[in-house]
Enzyme design. Structure first.
Site, PDB file in Angstrom:
ATOM      1  CD  GLU A  99       1.739   5.030  13.258  1.00 39.56           C
ATOM      2  OE1 GLU A  99       2.747   4.326  13.204  1.00 39.56           O
ATOM      3  OE2 GLU A  99       1.314   5.687  12.286  1.00 39.56           O
ATOM      4  CG  ASP A 135      -4.583  -2.704   5.009  1.00 36.91           C
ATOM      5  OD1 ASP A 135      -4.059  -2.866   6.134  1.00 36.91           O
ATOM      6  OD2 ASP A 135      -5.283  -1.713   4.729  1.00 36.91           O
ATOM      7  CG  HIS A 136       0.646  -4.128   8.160  1.00 38.00           C
ATOM      8  ND1 HIS A 136       0.723  -2.880   7.631  1.00 38.00           N
ATOM      9  CD2 HIS A 136       0.809  -3.966   9.495  1.00 38.00           C
ATOM     10  CE1 HIS A 136       0.929  -2.003   8.600  1.00 38.00           C
ATOM     11  NE2 HIS A 136       0.985  -2.632   9.750  1.00 38.00           N
ATOM     12  CE  LYS A 139       3.471   8.087  10.321  1.00 36.87           C
ATOM     13  NZ  LYS A 139       3.621   6.717  10.834  1.00 36.87           N
ATOM     14  CE  LYS A 165      -0.394   1.985   3.738  1.00 40.24           C
ATOM     15  NZ  LYS A 165       0.792   2.409   4.491  1.00 40.24           N
ATOM     16  CE  LYS A 185      -1.605  -4.192  12.778  1.00 38.94           C
ATOM     17  NZ  LYS A 185      -0.367  -4.098  13.511  1.00 38.94           N
ATOM     18  CG  HIS A 243      -3.465   0.524   7.826  1.00 32.96           C
ATOM     19  ND1 HIS A 243      -3.189  -0.501   6.961  1.00 32.96           N
ATOM     20  CD2 HIS A 243      -2.272   1.120   8.076  1.00 32.96           C
ATOM     21  CE1 HIS A 243      -1.891  -0.521   6.702  1.00 32.96           C
ATOM     22  NE2 HIS A 243      -1.317   0.453   7.366  1.00 32.96           N
ATOM     23  CG  ASP A 299       1.208   6.121   5.990  1.00 34.27           C
ATOM     24  OD1 ASP A 299       1.600   5.210   5.249  1.00 34.27           O
ATOM     25  OD2 ASP A 299       1.652   6.306   7.143  1.00 34.27           O
TER      26      ASP A 299
HETATM   27  P1  NDP Z   1      11.878   2.493   1.369  1.00 33.12           P
HETATM   28  O1  NDP Z   1      11.861   3.972   1.188  1.00 33.12           O
HETATM   29  O2  NDP Z   1      12.791   1.910   2.396  1.00 33.12           O
HETATM   30  O3  NDP Z   1      12.164   1.885  -0.068  1.00 33.12           O
HETATM   31  C1  NDP Z   1      12.409   0.501  -0.348  1.00 33.12           C
HETATM   32  C2  NDP Z   1      13.506   0.397  -1.387  1.00 33.12           C
HETATM   33  O4  NDP Z   1      13.025   0.881  -2.618  1.00 33.12           O
HETATM   34  C3  NDP Z   1      14.726   1.237  -1.069  1.00 33.12           C
HETATM   35  O5  NDP Z   1      15.632   0.526  -0.278  1.00 33.12           O
HETATM   36  C4  NDP Z   1      15.278   1.531  -2.434  1.00 33.12           C
HETATM   37  O6  NDP Z   1      16.123   0.473  -2.841  1.00 33.12           O
HETATM   38  C5  NDP Z   1      14.081   1.536  -3.324  1.00 33.12           C
HETATM   39  N1  NDP Z   1      13.684   2.921  -3.600  1.00 33.12           N
HETATM   40  C6  NDP Z   1      13.467   3.914  -2.726  1.00 33.12           C
HETATM   41  N2  NDP Z   1      13.096   5.043  -3.339  1.00 33.12           N
HETATM   42  C7  NDP Z   1      13.080   4.753  -4.644  1.00 33.12           C
HETATM   43  C8  NDP Z   1      12.766   5.498  -5.789  1.00 33.12           C
HETATM   44  N3  NDP Z   1      12.374   6.779  -5.717  1.00 33.12           N
HETATM   45  N4  NDP Z   1      12.849   4.889  -6.974  1.00 33.12           N
HETATM   46  C9  NDP Z   1      13.220   3.606  -7.057  1.00 33.12           C
HETATM   47  N5  NDP Z   1      13.549   2.856  -5.980  1.00 33.12           N
HETATM   48  C10 NDP Z   1      13.463   3.418  -4.800  1.00 33.12           C
HETATM   49  O7  NDP Z   1      10.372   2.037   1.578  1.00 33.12           O
HETATM   50  P2  NDP Z   1       9.752   1.109   2.693  1.00 33.12           P
HETATM   51  O8  NDP Z   1      10.541  -0.154   2.752  1.00 33.12           O
HETATM   52  O9  NDP Z   1       9.518   1.881   3.909  1.00 33.12           O
HETATM   53  O10 NDP Z   1       8.298   0.829   2.082  1.00 33.12           O
HETATM   54  C11 NDP Z   1       8.122   0.021   0.936  1.00 33.12           C
HETATM   55  C12 NDP Z   1       6.627  -0.092   0.668  1.00 33.12           C
HETATM   56  O11 NDP Z   1       6.010  -0.715   1.775  1.00 33.12           O
HETATM   57  C13 NDP Z   1       5.916   1.250   0.487  1.00 33.12           C
HETATM   58  O12 NDP Z   1       4.947   1.097  -0.510  1.00 33.12           O
HETATM   59  C14 NDP Z   1       5.261   1.505   1.844  1.00 33.12           C
HETATM   60  O13 NDP Z   1       4.077   2.263   1.721  1.00 33.12           O
HETATM   61  C15 NDP Z   1       4.943   0.091   2.287  1.00 33.12           C
HETATM   62  N6  NDP Z   1       4.885  -0.064   3.740  1.00 33.12           N
HETATM   63  C16 NDP Z   1       5.976   0.235   4.505  1.00 33.12           C
HETATM   64  C17 NDP Z   1       5.932   0.048   5.872  1.00 33.12           C
HETATM   65  C18 NDP Z   1       7.106   0.329   6.728  1.00 33.12           C
HETATM   66  O14 NDP Z   1       6.975   0.180   7.956  1.00 33.12           O
HETATM   67  N7  NDP Z   1       8.245   0.719   6.173  1.00 33.12           N
HETATM   68  C19 NDP Z   1       4.717  -0.481   6.543  1.00 33.12           C
HETATM   69  C20 NDP Z   1       3.633  -0.781   5.636  1.00 33.12           C
HETATM   70  C21 NDP Z   1       3.737  -0.575   4.291  1.00 33.12           C
HETATM   71  P3  NDP Z   1      17.282   0.682  -3.896  1.00 33.12           P
HETATM   72  O15 NDP Z   1      17.661   2.113  -3.927  1.00 33.12           O
HETATM   73  O16 NDP Z   1      18.375  -0.213  -3.397  1.00 33.12           O
HETATM   74  O17 NDP Z   1      16.675   0.210  -5.181  1.00 33.12           O
HETATM   75  C1  BG6 Z   2       2.159   1.579   7.699  1.00 29.21           C
HETATM   76  C2  BG6 Z   2       2.382   3.045   7.557  1.00 29.21           C
HETATM   77  O1  BG6 Z   2       1.262   1.127   6.727  1.00 29.21           O
HETATM   78  O2  BG6 Z   2       1.609   1.300   8.983  1.00 29.21           O
HETATM   79  C3  BG6 Z   2       3.272   3.570   8.674  1.00 29.21           C
HETATM   80  O3  BG6 Z   2       2.998   3.301   6.300  1.00 29.21           O
HETATM   81  C4  BG6 Z   2       2.707   3.171  10.022  1.00 29.21           C
HETATM   82  O4  BG6 Z   2       3.375   4.975   8.591  1.00 29.21           O
HETATM   83  C5  BG6 Z   2       2.448   1.688  10.061  1.00 29.21           C
HETATM   84  O5  BG6 Z   2       3.677   3.519  11.009  1.00 29.21           O
HETATM   85  C6  BG6 Z   2       1.723   1.296  11.333  1.00 29.21           C
HETATM   86  O6  BG6 Z   2       1.655  -0.099  11.415  1.00 29.21           O
HETATM   87  P1  BG6 Z   2       1.495  -0.831  12.827  1.00 29.21           P
HETATM   88  O7  BG6 Z   2       1.348  -2.258  12.477  1.00 29.21           O
HETATM   89  O8  BG6 Z   2       2.749  -0.525  13.603  1.00 29.21           O
HETATM   90  O9  BG6 Z   2       0.288  -0.227  13.473  1.00 29.21           O
END
Ligand code: NDP
Ligand code: BG6
Length: 503
Positions: A230, A191-192, A354, A162, A196, A254, A249
């Protein structure tokens, strides 16, 4: 199917290769790898399983394997034989998401996994990248011929994080790309929150018991509330958060997912489509906010510097990668109305933010006052309306709050609470949300994933509000100090209706 009566032990992944795009990222390291380690340790993954990472960062196979071992260990993982087997054979493909060469390399790695690991041509592609990469990755997979299983009767599925798109239009466009490459039955929109156990327990509470459903309607219910609060800020994700905000977000996915399970009609069965049909019907019944309703019933907020002297937290505009004049909301509170027979005139209050004082997700039904109270006001001054609270996290359980006589010689009624806690009620431990969902995607069970029509309808509810906030110069952006319960205006939104947020 997720709610079929198949034994728990039978839920095991078939042979397959799990390919994670965005393997260098936060989600992969903090959530996905620990979930895979737990699945391995608990015997849910077969020996014929391969883990492959894809990202642009330069890493060798061994660097990636070491990262995975480290993140599993940080999350409390153990070194089981099956986890060691997986990390010993882990592969990493370095390349751009729109570079055909990346998919050629990936094809070689997967072909090799089929012959050395026995993955049988089955693939699950997990897109754990920022949403801008979803379309290029899927197009790359299709052009490289990787969007189908590599052997007869094998499968290729895509799991998409998402938010699915940025608004209704972009979600449609993304869907066009993805559906050109994969069948809807092979698209798993994650959608994690649906993973849960306590969210799934909404279904058990409502539909496995006979005592709740008769009062689950406008005759008995005064209002409902959903809080997702949060303590975290944006935690280095400023770049992403600037494009999202609390509405995209949390609310679009969620909150609306939990709300639809909480308030939908009873499904005819726990077949995935029966549940999704009821969820989308509920989403369609939510009144689309327009004009004056948005100004009155939607409040945004943004956190400023705050906290205690020993724990002073930066304001949102001071976070890395955030515009110092940003208007992105880190808080949203809404009143939603549902136009159907069951919920007509029952307001639904939603808030998320947040940097609030407490991490807490809960869903509450507040019941109507009795039609006639044979008591004096002073006798019930400490009594809140009856309510049923589902604690999703961090405590997991259910509370029923009702009035009870205070022991003593006078007649005083005060709110009492009957509490059920998952932790003490069941010896079994809940799987982590991602553990459950990754397993479901390898098994091919879509019950806890979102269907295309649910996504579109959720954007239709959210879009008018985000558009108003983004385009109307006069739309207020109230601030709240970090570690407070959000802007004053959010309190006014509910107090105006003679109610208050339930703490
Ligand atoms: P990150 O910003 O850590 O990105 C993941 C990887 O994608 C990076 O390590 C990078 O790898 C690559 N990346 C980052 N920006 C770009 C860009 N502009 N163009 C191309 N590649 C890019 O994201 P998250 O891991 O936090 O989130 C990933 C997905 O999961 C998102 O859609 C987010 O909404 C979703 N999500 C995240 C959660 C969390 O807690 N983090 C929770 C729930 C959902 P590299 O540069 O090595 O290619
Ligand atoms: C993610 C959001 O989907 O859910 C984050 O991108 C948020 O911003 C997270 O912190 C919250 O998840 P949880 O499981 O910790 O409530």
């Amino acid at each position: 199917m997720a709610f079929e009566s198949s034994s728990d032990a039978a839920r095991k992944s078939p042979p397959c290769a799990l390919v994670i795009f965005g393997a260098s990222g936060d989600l992969t390291q903090r959530k996905l790898i620990p979930a895979i380690e737990r699945l391995a340790r608990r015997g849910r993954l077969p020996r014929e399983f391969a883990l492959v990472g894809v990202a642009r960062s330069h890493m060798s196979d061994e660097d990636f394997a070491q990262r995975c071992r480290d993140s599993a260990r940080r999350a409390g993982g153990e070194t089981s034989a099956s986890w060691t087997e997986i990390t010993d054979h882990i592969r990493y493909v370095c390349g751009g998401y729109d570079d055909p060469g990346t998919y050629d390399k990936l094809a070689d790695v997967l072909h090799e996994a089929d012959s050395t690991r026995g993955t049988a041509g089955n693939r699950v592609y997990y897109l754990a990248t920022p949403p801008t990469v979803f379309a290029p990755a899927v197009i790359g997979l299709a052009k490289g011929g990787l969007n189908v299983g590599a052997e007869p009767d094998s499968f290729a599925r895509v799991v998409i994080e998402k938010p699915f798109g940025h608004d209704e239009e972009s979600a449609k466009e993304l869907y066009t790309h993805i559906s050109a490459a994969f069948d809807e039955s092979d698209i798993f929109r994650i959608d994690h929150y649906l993973g849960k156990d306590t969210v799934q327990n909404l279904l058990a509470l409502r539909f496995a018991n006979s005592i709740f459903e008769p009062i689950w309607n406008r005759t008995w219910v005064d209002s409902a509330q959903i809080t997702v609060s949060e303590t975290l800020g944006v935690e280095g994700r400023g770049g992403f958060y600037e494009t999202a905000g609390a509405m995209r977000d949390i609310v679009q996915n969620h909150v609306l997912q939990v709300l639809s399970l909480f308030l939908m009609e009873p499904p005819t069965s726990f077949h995935p489509e029966a549940i999704r049909d009821e969820k989308v019907k509920l989403l369609r019944a939510i009144r689309i906010p327009r004009g004056e309703k948005i100004r009155r019933d939607a409040v945004r907020g943004q956190y400023t510097r705050g906290g205690t002297r020993g724990n002073l937290m930066a304001g949102y505009r001071e976070e890395p990668d955030v515009d110092p004049l940003s208007k992105t909301e880190t808080y949203a509170a809404l009143r939603l109305d549902i136009d159907n027979w069951r919920w007509s005139d029952v307001p639904i209050y939603v808030r998320t933010g947040k940097r609030l004082p407490k991490r807490m997700t809960k869903v509450t039904l507040q019941f109507r006052r009795p039609p006639h109270l044979p008591l004096f006001p002073k006798e019930i001054k400490d009594m809140a309306p009856d309510s049923l609270v589902l604690h999703v996290q961090p405590e997991e359980g259910i509370s029923l709050r009702f009035g009870a006589k205070v022991p003593g010689h006078t007649f005083q009624v005060r709110t009492a609470s009957m509490d059920f806690s998952y932790g003490t009620g069941f010896p079994e431990k809940s799987p982590e949300a991602y553990e459950r969902l990754i397993l479901d995607s390898t098994i091919g069970d879509p019950t806890l994933f979102i269907r295309a029509d649910e996504v579109g309808r959720s954007w239709r509810i959210v879009d008018p509000i985000t558009e108003y906030w983004a385009t109307d110069e006069d739309a207020p952006i109230p601030f709240y100090p970090a570690a407070s319960w959000g802007p004053r205006e959010a309190g006014e939104l509910i107090e105006r209706d003679g109610r208050s947020w339930l703490e």
